[in-house]
Design a protein around this motif. Structure first.
Motif, mmCIF file in Angstrom:
data_model
loop_
_atom_site.group_PDB
_atom_site.id
_atom_site.type_symbol
_atom_site.label_atom_id
_atom_site.label_comp_id
_atom_site.label_asym_id
_atom_site.label_seq_id
_atom_site.Cartn_x
_atom_site.Cartn_y
_atom_site.Cartn_z
ATOM 1 N N ILE A 195 48.886 40.358 36.176
ATOM 2 C CA ILE A 195 47.834 40.470 36.239
ATOM 3 C C ILE A 195 47.551 40.309 34.238
ATOM 4 C CG2 ILE A 195 45.609 41.272 36.370
ATOM 5 C CD1 ILE A 195 46.598 43.114 38.597
ATOM 6 N N PRO A 196 46.957 39.194 33.949
ATOM 7 C CA PRO A 196 45.919 37.955 33.388
ATOM 8 C C PRO A 196 45.098 39.478 32.490
ATOM 9 C CG PRO A 196 46.358 36.397 34.606
ATOM 10 C CD PRO A 196 46.406 37.799 35.689
ATOM 11 N N GLY A 197 45.017 39.714 31.115
ATOM 12 C CA GLY A 197 44.811 40.375 30.650
ATOM 13 C C GLY A 197 43.036 40.364 30.614
ATOM 14 N N ASN A 198 42.431 38.941 30.914
ATOM 15 C CA ASN A 198 40.971 38.437 30.648
ATOM 16 C C ASN A 198 40.599 39.160 32.256
ATOM 17 O OD1 ASN A 198 43.164 36.227 31.620
ATOM 18 N ND2 ASN A 198 41.316 35.482 31.926
ATOM 19 N N TRP A 199 41.681 39.987 33.035
ATOM 20 C CA TRP A 199 40.899 39.660 34.782
ATOM 21 C C TRP A 199 41.144 41.997 34.750
ATOM 22 C CZ3 TRP A 199 39.018 36.605 37.963
ATOM 23 C CH2 TRP A 199 39.196 35.177 37.274
ATOM 24 N N LEU A 200 39.962 42.073 34.998
ATOM 25 C CA LEU A 200 39.977 43.430 34.714
ATOM 26 C C LEU A 200 39.954 44.052 36.104
ATOM 27 C CD1 LEU A 200 40.062 46.215 32.863
ATOM 28 C CD2 LEU A 200 37.455 45.946 32.469
ATOM 29 N N TYR A 201 41.181 44.966 36.419
ATOM 30 C CA TYR A 201 40.373 45.273 37.794
ATOM 31 C C TYR A 201 40.157 46.712 38.570
ATOM 32 C CZ TYR A 201 42.090 40.633 39.756
ATOM 33 O OH TYR A 201 41.823 39.246 39.810
ATOM 34 N N HIS A 202 39.120 47.359 39.345
ATOM 35 C CA HIS A 202 39.808 48.625 39.811
ATOM 36 C C HIS A 202 41.042 48.705 40.568
ATOM 37 C CE1 HIS A 202 36.423 50.750 38.193
ATOM 38 N NE2 HIS A 202 35.568 49.520 37.922
ATOM 39 N N GLU A 214 45.429 48.380 46.592
ATOM 40 C CA GLU A 214 44.090 47.721 46.693
ATOM 41 C C GLU A 214 43.612 47.509 45.399
ATOM 42 O OE1 GLU A 214 40.766 49.680 49.784
ATOM 43 O OE2 GLU A 214 41.754 49.064 50.764
ATOM 44 N N TYR A 215 43.073 45.903 45.039
ATOM 45 C CA TYR A 215 42.398 45.763 43.945
ATOM 46 C C TYR A 215 40.827 45.453 43.499
ATOM 47 C CZ TYR A 215 46.535 45.838 42.443
ATOM 48 O OH TYR A 215 48.693 46.194 42.180
ATOM 49 N N GLU A 216 39.819 45.692 43.412
ATOM 50 C CA GLU A 216 38.592 45.569 43.122
ATOM 51 C C GLU A 216 38.189 44.916 41.704
ATOM 52 O OE1 GLU A 216 34.656 45.049 45.030
ATOM 53 O OE2 GLU A 216 36.436 45.741 45.322
ATOM 54 N N LEU A 217 37.841 43.554 41.612
ATOM 55 C CA LEU A 217 37.417 43.001 40.807
ATOM 56 C C LEU A 217 36.237 43.508 40.178
ATOM 57 C CD1 LEU A 217 38.547 40.827 38.515
ATOM 58 C CD2 LEU A 217 36.457 39.279 39.725
ATOM 59 N N GLU A 218 36.688 44.095 38.617
ATOM 60 C CA GLU A 218 35.354 44.396 37.697
ATOM 61 C C GLU A 218 34.474 43.377 36.661
ATOM 62 O OE1 GLU A 218 34.729 48.145 34.427
ATOM 63 O OE2 GLU A 218 36.071 48.164 35.118
ATOM 64 N N THR A 219 35.753 42.515 35.907
ATOM 65 C CA THR A 219 34.901 42.016 35.288
ATOM 66 C C THR A 219 36.117 40.976 34.597
ATOM 67 O OG1 THR A 219 33.435 43.696 33.797
ATOM 68 C CG2 THR A 219 33.930 42.286 32.681
ATOM 69 N N PHE A 220 35.427 39.371 34.435
ATOM 70 C CA PHE A 220 36.427 38.591 33.982
ATOM 71 C C PHE A 220 36.066 37.929 32.660
ATOM 72 C CE2 PHE A 220 37.040 33.988 33.177
ATOM 73 C CZ PHE A 220 38.165 33.989 32.949
ATOM 74 N N LYS A 221 37.118 37.993 31.810
ATOM 75 C CA LYS A 221 36.870 37.689 30.095
ATOM 76 C C LYS A 221 36.883 36.198 30.271
ATOM 77 C CE LYS A 221 36.626 42.065 28.509
ATOM 78 N NZ LYS A 221 36.872 42.818 27.588
ATOM 79 N N LYS A 230 31.709 37.730 33.114
ATOM 80 C CA LYS A 230 30.594 37.794 33.856
ATOM 81 C C LYS A 230 31.347 39.151 34.699
ATOM 82 C CE LYS A 230 30.201 35.864 38.589
ATOM 83 N NZ LYS A 230 30.236 34.109 38.873
ATOM 84 N N HIS A 231 30.618 40.259 34.807
ATOM 85 C CA HIS A 231 30.602 41.453 35.183
ATOM 86 C C HIS A 231 30.588 41.107 37.226
ATOM 87 C CE1 HIS A 231 30.754 43.201 31.494
ATOM 88 N NE2 HIS A 231 29.592 43.065 32.111
ATOM 89 N N TYR A 232 32.084 41.596 37.833
ATOM 90 C CA TYR A 232 31.808 41.586 39.172
ATOM 91 C C TYR A 232 31.010 42.822 40.070
ATOM 92 C CZ TYR A 232 33.650 36.595 39.021
ATOM 93 O OH TYR A 232 33.835 36.115 38.941
ATOM 94 N N THR A 233 32.023 43.868 39.598
ATOM 95 C CA THR A 233 31.591 45.290 39.966
ATOM 96 C C THR A 233 30.367 45.552 39.257
ATOM 97 O OG1 THR A 233 33.485 46.252 40.124
ATOM 98 C CG2 THR A 233 32.495 47.713 40.156
ATOM 99 N N PRO A 282 29.920 50.261 43.441
ATOM 100 C CA PRO A 282 29.604 50.251 44.354
ATOM 101 C C PRO A 282 30.329 48.580 45.124
ATOM 102 C CG PRO A 282 28.331 50.172 42.590
ATOM 103 C CD PRO A 282 28.730 50.319 41.846
ATOM 104 N N VAL A 283 30.194 49.155 46.127
ATOM 105 C CA VAL A 283 31.237 48.129 46.645
ATOM 106 C C VAL A 283 30.137 47.967 48.359
ATOM 107 C CG1 VAL A 283 33.406 47.546 47.951
ATOM 108 C CG2 VAL A 283 33.443 49.088 45.712
ATOM 109 N N LEU A 284 29.447 47.003 47.962
ATOM 110 C CA LEU A 284 28.440 47.527 49.410
ATOM 111 C C LEU A 284 28.891 46.306 50.962
ATOM 112 C CD1 LEU A 284 25.284 45.764 47.867
ATOM 113 C CD2 LEU A 284 26.174 47.598 48.424
ATOM 114 N N SER A 285 30.427 45.822 50.300
ATOM 115 C CA SER A 285 30.590 45.271 51.693
ATOM 116 C C SER A 285 30.904 46.678 52.679
ATOM 117 C CB SER A 285 31.756 44.029 50.964
ATOM 118 O OG SER A 285 32.562 44.859 50.653
#
Length: 651
Positions: A184-191, A252-259, A266-269, A385-388
């Motif tokens: 995973i590239p460091g600019n992609w931050l996942y839970h 499982e992976y849940e995207l938190e932030t993209f740099k 950009k914050h996703y979570t 929060p994961v609304l889905s």
């Protein structure tokens, strides 16, 4: 740059069942893989995964997400043939669809002492439209026989970095070795969530410098992780469980932030604070919850003018129940319209319960919406929060300091009950004035009471009266069946025993929404005669006809949904004609930590035999460690009901 959150849904020990004959260390098929045709540690297995491997990474040239997979499976018998059919789900949107490439497969058989390889033909690979979100690519390995070993591999390509490829370590058949690698590239931050409670045999991480380089000279480091599990038991579904997604061992992976390389973030979570703000202006739920309702157009003056809050709340609830029909759709974030519901008299879950919410609010009742996930939908994520994760909406009402959960989609629910499908432990209470919070969904105990007064005459005819009273979900099940079709209900009552004749059935103080269900009926029964003796089974009503717990080992909780108890009393009048030669032996049993108990005894006073049978389940949910005890506990219950014979003879 990788955050890992480990979610342990349960802790349980497993018997290791590694089979040394198989080559579980590589994708290569060896002779032992083909020749070994038994799996000693799980005799019920129809097939086993000997080895599987996954590797996800971002391509250095195309910057898309690629996942390579390899699978090696042993087919033990004909029932395992279905494992030779593979379905690959490809996510799609209007602008782009995931792809699959390099599909390869081979079947290995030993025929007349020679290993025969049969490759997968490209013409046997098919693609079909599954639904609006997915396509499926399917293929079946050729020439599969009992004892075959099959291998297949492929690569998927995706531009959806927000859907980083997860991995299921556990499945429907046992696995000897399952490995997953992620870069995973460091600019992609996942839970990252490890679900299922099974421990990793390998959990390694390292940093790879400048794994990605851009044309503008920017670069990114990658976090490389290797996860593996060994000796993974098959997941077998059984009664009293919620969604298997709660328990399958997987990552499982849940995207938190993209740099971005340009410095943008950009914050996703989102946080719950952010989500609460969005709900206030949401065009579906938020807008509908704030919608004004002219109660005088819908409610009768009697309801509007009712001064007692609880009576007014119950009347409004009953009004929505009786006048609006659920269309069987769960949608809570789509097609929500109170206006359309009022017009069409039919709507989805959200529309009906939001109308209920708004009518209660306009009638000065303290009410708030509650988001939840149904039992089949799985547990919602709590740490962010994961609304889905949510697929249902109910309401919470507070009257005179007492709190009630309401769902008006079901015309047979009593006030304060929610459908069994909603008993999934927690829900998210929305409060637009303050903030949302998690609440526990804890139903009241459900109980069953039976009282049988039976007599036997000089001609060995047995007759009498049975009275019963049910509360909670036991009452709901019976009153729904009864009030929907009374004739079918009576047929089922009589068919529960081939020797039983039922007559003069009646209910008392029971309506389609009353909190209890009471019934009374007469029975006639013919005893079993053997020589001079008569055998009578004193259980004219049985709570459990068979033990629902049949697995050798269960690795996930036993979830009944609610606490309950069962009570049966019998008075058997022998008159002046019979005497008891042998009565049933008493039984007392319990579960560890006093989590359940059973009591069975009988006494003789004069010409009357009295019998008492009580069962209590004091927990709604039992951890997997209780399974062997529950299995024995239920065996005792079934054995008491089926084998407790009273031996009589004439005086």
């Amino acid at each position: 740059m990788i955050r890992i959150t480990v979610i342990l849904l349960f802790l349980s020990s497993f018997n290791l069942f590694s089979q040394t004959s198989f080559n579980s260390e590589s994708f290569q098929v060896k002779l032992a893989d083909i020749e070994t045709n038994t799996f000693e540690k799980d005799s019920t297995a129809n097939a086993i995964v000997i080895y599987e491997y996954g590797n996800s990474y971002v391509d250095k040239n195309e910057y898309d997400l690629r996942t390579e997979e390899k699978h090696k499976i042993k087919i033990l018998n004909k029932e395992g043939f279905n494992n030779a059919t593979v379905a690959i789900y490809l996510y799609k949107s209007k602008s782009y669809s995931e792809k699959v490439e390099d599909i390869k497969g081979t079947t290995y058989n030993k025929i007349d002492g020679t290993v025969v390889k049969t490759p997968l033909n490209k013409k046997d690979i098919f693609k079909e439209n599954y639904n609006e979100n997915f396509d499926i690519v399917k293929f079946t390995l050729p020439n599969v026989k009992e004892g075959s070993v099959i291998t297949y591999s492929y690569k998927t390509i995706s531009k959806y970095m927000f859907k980083y490829h997860g991995w299921e370590f556990q499945g429907k058949i046992p696995k000897l070795y399952s490995e997953y690698n992620a870069s995973i590239p460091g600019n992609w931050l996942y839970h990252i969530k490890l679900v299922g409670g099974k421990k990793l045999a390998i959990n390694e991480s390292k940093l790879e410098k400048q794994c990605l380089k851009m044309s503008n000279g920017a670069s990114a480091d990658c976090g490389k992780s290797k996860y593996a599990m060994k000796d993974i038991p098959a997941f077998i579904e059984e009664d009293y469980m919620t969604s298997e997604d709660n328990y399958l061992a997987r990552i499982e992976y849940e995207l938190e932030t993209f740099k971005g390389m340009d410095g943008t973030i950009k914050h996703y979570t989102k946080t719950w604070e952010t989500v609460d703000k969005e709900f206030r202006t949401d065009k579906e739920i938020g807008k509908q919850l704030k919608k004004k309702i002219d109660i005088e157009e819908l409610l009768s003056p009697d309801i509007i003018n009712e001064k007692e809050n609880l009576k007014r709340a119950k009347a409004i609830y009953q009004f929505v129940q009786e006048n609006y029909t659920w269309n069987e759709e769960f949608r809570i974030f789509k097609d929500v319209s109170v206006k359309d519901l009022i017009k069409n008299k039919s709507g989805n879950v959200s529309s009906i319960n939001i109308l209920l919410h708004n009518l209660l609010r306009e009638s000065n009742i303290d009410v708030k919406p509650v988001l939840l996930s149904t039992r089949r939908n799985g547990f919602p994520t709590k740490i962010f929060p994961v609304l889905s994760d949510f697929n249902y909406l109910i309401v919470q009402v507070t009257v005179n300091g007492e709190t009630f959960l309401l769902d008006a989609t079901d015309k047979y629910l009593s006030f304060g009950e929610v459908p069994f499908r909603c008993l999934n432990q927690t829900g998210r209470l929305l409060d637009f004035n303050t903030s949302s919070e998690w609440i526990d969904i804890i139903p009241n105990n459900s109980n069953v009471f039976y009282n049988a007064e039976i007599s036997i005459d000089e001609n060995e005819n047995i007759s009498g009266t049975i009275q019963s009273r049910r509360t909670g979900y036991h009452a709901y099940d019976h009153r729904k069946f009864y009030f929907k079709n009374k004739s079918n209900y009576l047929d089922r009552l009589e068919n529960n025993s081939v020797d039983l004749v039922v007559s003069d059935f009646k209910t008392s103080n029971s309506t389609s929404t009353s909190s209890t269900f009471e019934e009374q009926y007469n029975i006639e029964y013919t005893a079993e005669e053997t020589g001079e003796n008569i055998y009578v089974n004193p259980f004219f009503v049985k709570f459990f006809k068979e033990n629902p717990f049949k697995l050798q080992e269960r690795t996930y909780p036993i979830d009944f949904g609610y606490k309950d108890s069962y009570n049966y009393t019998l008075k058997l009048n022998l008159g002046d004609f019979y005497e008891v030669v042998e009565k049933p032996k008493p039984v007392i049993g319990s579960l560890p930590n006093k989590a359940g108990r059973l009591f069975f005894s009988s006494t003789i006073m004069g010409n009357q035999l009295s019998l008492t049978f009580r069962i209590e389940f004091k927990e709604a949910i039992y951890a997997p460690e209780y399974y062997p005890y529950l299995k024995k506990f239920m065996n005792k219950i079934v054995n008491i009901q089926n084998n407790s014979l009273v031996l009589l003879k004439k005086k």
